[in-house]
Design an enzyme around this catalytic site. Sequence first.
Site, short mmCIF file in Angstrom:
data_model
loop_
_atom_site.label_atom_id
_atom_site.label_comp_id
_atom_site.label_asym_id
_atom_site.label_seq_id
_atom_site.Cartn_x
_atom_site.Cartn_y
_atom_site.Cartn_z
N HIS A 202 2.08 0.69 9.21
CA HIS A 202 0.90 1.49 8.89
C HIS A 202 1.40 2.91 8.58
O HIS A 202 2.16 3.48 9.38
CB HIS A 202 -0.04 1.58 10.09
CG HIS A 202 -0.83 0.34 10.37
ND1 HIS A 202 -0.25 -0.89 10.52
CD2 HIS A 202 -2.17 0.15 10.54
CE1 HIS A 202 -1.20 -1.79 10.77
NE2 HIS A 202 -2.37 -1.18 10.79
N GLU A 205 -2.44 6.33 6.76
CA GLU A 205 -3.79 5.90 7.09
C GLU A 205 -4.59 7.15 7.48
O GLU A 205 -5.56 7.50 6.84
CB GLU A 205 -3.76 4.86 8.22
CG GLU A 205 -5.15 4.40 8.63
CD GLU A 205 -5.16 3.48 9.87
OE1 GLU A 205 -4.13 3.32 10.54
OE2 GLU A 205 -6.24 2.93 10.16
N ASP A 283 -8.24 -5.84 8.28
CA ASP A 283 -7.78 -5.02 9.41
C ASP A 283 -8.27 -5.55 10.75
O ASP A 283 -7.55 -6.27 11.44
CB ASP A 283 -8.22 -3.56 9.20
CG ASP A 283 -7.31 -2.56 9.88
OD1 ASP A 283 -6.37 -2.97 10.57
OD2 ASP A 283 -7.52 -1.34 9.71
#
Length: 342
Positions: A202, A205, A283
């Site tokens: 990730h 973000e 997600d």
Amino acid sequence: MSVATDERMRMIIQEFPKTELHLHIEGTFEPELVFEIAKRHNVAIPYRSVEEVRRAYDFHDLQSFLDIYYRAMSVLLHEEDFYDLTIAYLQRVSRQGVRHAEIFFDPQAHTSRGVSFETVVTGIHKALEEGERRLGISSKLIMCFLRDLSADSAMETLDAGLSFKNWIFAVGLDSKELGNPPEKFEAVFKKALDEGFMAVAHAGEEAPAEYIWQALELLGVSRIDHGYHCLEDARLVEKLASEQVPLTACPLAAVGVRYFDSVEHFPLGKMLQLGLLVMVNSDDPAYFGGYVEENLAAVQKAIRLNEQDILHLLKNSFKASFLEPERKQKFLRELDEKYASL
Ligand code: ADE
Ligand code: ZN
């Protein structure tokens, strides 16, 4: 035979083959199952009903989501709980055309509560095997390190994962991004790559483009999860587009934690225009209002994507997957054939 436009779009979104490349298995924990498993273990949860739980899913940022996400998963104790969680997800998305899923799990969120790595991974793995056999969904498992914990803790987790190398395909990096840059985990990812795992993270973000640069240059990742902040850095966009580095976008989640105030403002159209290899994922679907189909439908409607755009997104999801090249090609052909015969 020609079908009305809305019906064609519904069929493409709902029935065409698709993958899910950004999915936290703990984020599929629907309130009904939380209650069932809590009851199984006789543990109290601070909500009286499924509706009350859903009302609590009103987040204002990533941390406010993570607080509830970690709290809910604390009822998962035994192998069968992890099995039930995973098989429930697979059963649901088998009705949405998902044919391949690359699934994150958060070992430290369980080992920190005294549940062994083996319990977690065995429960998930058994369900994935069952999903392949019974539902025809292939999968790859990705163990994520919680970036708000120490690099030493991540290294211990990697070491625990080495005993399950046959079941785990890649490592990832998730949880609270801001203040926990990829560079903190350089040594862990180096060891993971040396051990033969693939890597994703990730990045970008909630944190700036610099975190994406670090994930690429210091961690050796093959994909960036989310990555929206790349749009602030033209040189980075140029690199991501020219090297076709996949970005696993998650529209409903991004709106759910208020990075964008509505799906209309989610920058998927812009990312596609810039030639980025982006696709739509869910997600944490139990928390953000939808699995991959609902995410595709929401974004199609909000930014008025046409049939070709959706087909392109579905193809991107196969291209960006860790599937073996022949299976990738088979799915890409199948998509073209299905579209031609609509
Ligand atoms: N863990 C589960 N979902 C996450 C997300 N969207 N970002 C960071 N960590 C997560
Ligand atoms: Zn995520």
